[in-house]
Scaffold this active site. Structure first.
Site, short mmCIF file in Angstrom:
data_model
loop_
_atom_site.label_atom_id
_atom_site.label_comp_id
_atom_site.label_asym_id
_atom_site.label_seq_id
_atom_site.Cartn_x
_atom_site.Cartn_y
_atom_site.Cartn_z
N GLU A 2 0.81 -1.21 0.00
CA GLU A 2 0.00 0.00 0.00
C GLU A 2 0.85 1.27 0.00
O GLU A 2 0.49 2.26 -0.63
CB GLU A 2 -0.94 -0.01 1.22
N ASP A 3 1.99 1.23 0.66
CA ASP A 3 2.74 2.48 0.86
C ASP A 3 4.00 2.63 0.02
O ASP A 3 4.62 3.69 0.01
CB ASP A 3 3.14 2.61 2.34
#
Ligand code: MN
Length: 746
Positions: free
Chosen positions: A76-77
């Site tokens: 996600e990051d």
């Protein structure tokens, strides 16, 4: 920050067979992936996944879970992808990280307290592997530990969510220590004053009661030692949030709550638990109704202990929990504790119970099953197995309301689940911001926005698109109501016209009063009017019943209506065909156009195929002279005046109707033409091109006769109106290859 080797050593300390290389790879990969990121407090971002991994090692989870904890934020990051994780760490870890990524995306959606239960189910459904939930809880715990660095608004939101969702989830998984800590962090930020008060009070009481607690503890230990039971007695720390919650729920003061002294006796065997109980009950007086044996009957979440309350040396109430060390670990760490007792079963800790061949962490799945099958399962995931959630999908409204639907449900089901009115008015759906067909099957976590229109009616076809009974029933009802309404409206126009014919004014009340004089079974004026539209009752019968005793004289037709295509002339009256087949027509029920069309004009309404107005198969187009025939169950059918089909009906049944089409009408009408053409190369292409150039749509071409020199064909074309059709026919006739081109109705 924990060093790489420290982490590895921690895992090896409880699992000597852990894959060291894997842990090292995950550590390095996550560190590099998060290299340029920082946390809110300025720490390198990597400190977060590392701490989460550390919490996971406290729960003594397997190497794959520790690796997943290290990697939980990379998809996600950072630039990392699932494919890459799969390749580098294998599919098992890939699936764990993927599950965590999905949950993280859900965090962006707001959750209302009343939806918390569904949201917990959603988490479980998405996770599918309980290790995902364990890492998620560890992730949340670390975030709560460091939440002071967050901005006020997001801190409040995170704390509320922790209280509503994650702490109860930890509780249901039997992880009491996790739950307590999550709750206390959340409580501290959500209600700082109460937190301060309760914490201070608890500390004061602790100081005040220190001696008494120690006395009781010693007395207990001595008693047990006397009878030869090896035990550990500890005073139970009260948690500020649970004290606060009890004060709120039970409306009791903190002093009253603190009157009770809590102790935990930990022993070596189940047998000792009962021996301790015997000693305590023979030494001090038991408080009635407070004894609970959660060893022979464990709670749903596998919690085991004996609870009892007695009156102590100075008649204070003493609450006791008696359990083995293993029961204690399970009470504190819940499902995670089973890592410590890897090969143990859950009820009698019977080492033989679990199948050794079914994989090292089979215990987790089996534990969940055991938990869920527990006699008292109400406290655990609402009697529901993890797999059962696979039958459901959980979706969100744009403002964060969670809607639980059966698997396979579509946007139609969603709309009706939100509200029947929303379903009935639904026009379209946006799923995750993109417009999608209404029959799209929804997936977990989808955000669905339903577009509505006040005038919409659900298409009957939606019934087969919906899977929920609620949606199907509502669609059926709405379609039926609409149809009934259309029939009664049509009947009203017919009866109104009939009243006019006899020189009387129509009113619904007159029909209502006539009900007793009508055929039995007509319950309301709408019933009667619908019966007229279905040709079950003649309009004139209604007039006669409504005006009893009146001498009804049939008048002479007095109106000559005008309309755009006002060429149709009738002996009996004029009708405006309005809004037929869901098309846009000028509606002329009242006002100028009604005036123009004649006082007895009957605007006919209808929608789609399930309506009381239907065109003949051979087609009619605006501008045609048309005739309506009232048929049973089909309402009014519209024919071209030259249609052979029309001849099948007696002339008395004909109703003259006239077009009153909105100039802006954007609908085409079907017509049938017959073209005779020379068998020259490319002649068919020539014909098709001509129709196309004159803006006609060819729907179907059928060869009806083929001679050596010419071919006769029938073409179904879609046109705007009669002028347009004539234009096409003239265009065809002008072609050299075309012998003849004409309209046909058979
Ligand atoms: Mn995280």
């Amino acid at each position: 920050m924990m060093r790489q080797y420290e982490l590895v050593e921690r895992v090896l300390s409880y699992d000597p067979e852990a894959d060291e290389a894997l842990l090292n790879r995950a550590y390095v990969y996550a560190m590099k992936a998060h290299k340029h990121q920082e946390r809110a407090n300025g720490d390198p971002y990597f400190s977060h996944p590392l701490e989460v991994a550390a919490i996971v090692t406290n729960l003594k989870l397997d190497d794959a879970t520790v690796a997943a904890a290290l990697l939980h934020d990379v998809i996600e990051d950072t630039d990392a992808t699932r494919t890459e994780i799969d390749q580098l760490f294998g599919k098992e870890i890939g699936a764990l990280v993927d599950g965590l990524t999905k949950i993280k995306r859900l965090d962006l959606v707001s959750k209302k307290a009343e939806q918390a239960e569904n949201f917990r189910k959603l988490l479980v459904a998405i996770s599918s592997d309980i290790r995902v939930l364990l890492v998620k809880l560890a992730d949340r715990l670390h975030n709560m530990r460091t939440i002071e660095h967050k901005r006020e608004a997001s801190r409040k939101r995170t704390c509320q969510e922790t209280l509503d969702i994650y702490a109860p989830l930890a509780g249901r998984m039997g992880m009491q220590a996790m739950r307590d800590e999550l709750e206390d962090h959340a409580f501290r930020w959500l209600n700082p004053e109460a937190y301060e008060t309760v914490t201070t009070k608890l500390e004061q009481l602790r100081a005040k009661n220190k001696r008494l607690v120690e006395e009781i503890r010693l007395a207990l230990e001595v008693k047990l030692d006397d009878v030869g039971i090896e035990s550990k007695v500890t005073g139970r720390e009260k948690k500020s949030y649970s004290v606060w919650r009890k004060m709120q729920n039970k409306q009791v003061s903190l002093e009253k709550l603190s009157d009770i002294y809590g102790f935990r006796v930990t022993v070596n065997s189940v047998e000792d638990c009962y021996r301790v109980l015997g000693v305590i009950h023979t030494t001090w007086r038991q408080v009635p109704g407070r004894f609970k044996d959660y060893i022979s009957t464990p709670k749903g979440n596998a919690y085991q202990s004996i609870h009892t309350t007695v009156l102590g040396p100075q008649s204070q109430r003493i609450e006791l929990q008696i359990r083995t060390q293993q029961m204690h670990d399970i009470a504190e760490y819940g499902v995670a504790a089973h890592a410590i007792y890897k090969d143990a079963g859950s009820d009698n800790m019977d080492a033989e119970r679990f199948d050794q061949d079914s994989g090292p962490y089979m215990w987790l799945r089996q534990l969940v099953e055991t938990l869920l099958e527990g006699a008292n399962s109400e406290e655990f995931l609402e009697h529901t197995k993890l797999e059962l959630f696979q039958d459901q999908v959980f979706c969100f409204t744009p403002n964060g309301r969670l809607i639980a639907l059966p698997r396979g449900a579509t946007s139609v089901d969603f709309a009706y689940a939100v509200h029947t009115d929303i379903g009935n008015a639904a026009q379209g759906a946006y799923i995750n911001g993109r417009q999608m067909p209404m029959d799209t099957r929804l997936r977990n976590g989808d955000e669905v926005r339903i577009v509505t229109a006040k005038t919409a009616t659900p298409p009957a076809a939606w019934e087969s698109v919906a899977v929920t009974g609620r949606a199907r029933g509502a669609i059926r009802r709405a379609v039926r109501d609409k149809l009934r309404q259309q029939y009664s409206e049509l009947g009203r126009r017919l009866v109104q016209s009939e009243f006019k014919k006899y020189g009387h004014d129509y009113s619904d009340d007159l029909v209502k009063e006539a009900l007793p004089r009508m055929a039995a079974g007509s319950k309301s004026p709408d019933d009667v009017l619908a019966s007229v539209a279905r040709n079950e009752i003649q309009a004139v019968e209604v007039v006669k019943a409504a005006l009893p005793g009146k001498d009804l004289v049939e008048p002479v037709q007095a109106y000559k209506p005008k309309s755009r295509y006002g060429r149709g002339r009738s002996q009996e009256g004029w009708f405006n065909l309005s809004k037929v087949m869901g098309l846009k027509f000028r509606f002329s029920a009242a006002g100028d156009s009604a005036q123009a069309a004649g006082a007895s004009s009957i605007p006919l309404r209808g929608l789609r195929d399930d309506i009381p107005v239907k065109f003949a198969d051979s087609g009619v187009v605006p501008g045609d002279r048309i005739v309506g025939v009232l048929t049973k169950e089909k309402g009014i059918r519209i024919f071209h005046i030259h249609s052979p089909e029309l001849m099948a009906f007696e002339h008395e049944k004909w109703i003259d109707v006239t077009w009153d089409v909105d100039a802006a009408n954007a609908e085409r009408f079907p017509a049938r033409i017959e073209v005779t053409a020379l068998n020259a190369p490319g002649s068919l292409a020539d014909i098709a091109q001509t129709i196309g150039e004159t803006d006609g749509n060819i729907d179907q071409v059928q060869m009806v006769a083929r001679k050596p020199d010419f071919t006769r064909m029938r073409i179904e074309v879609e046109v705007w109106d009669l002028d347009h059709l004539n234009h096409i026919l003239n265009g065809l006739k002008a072609k050299g290859v075309v012998n003849s081109a004409e309209r046909v109705f058979d």
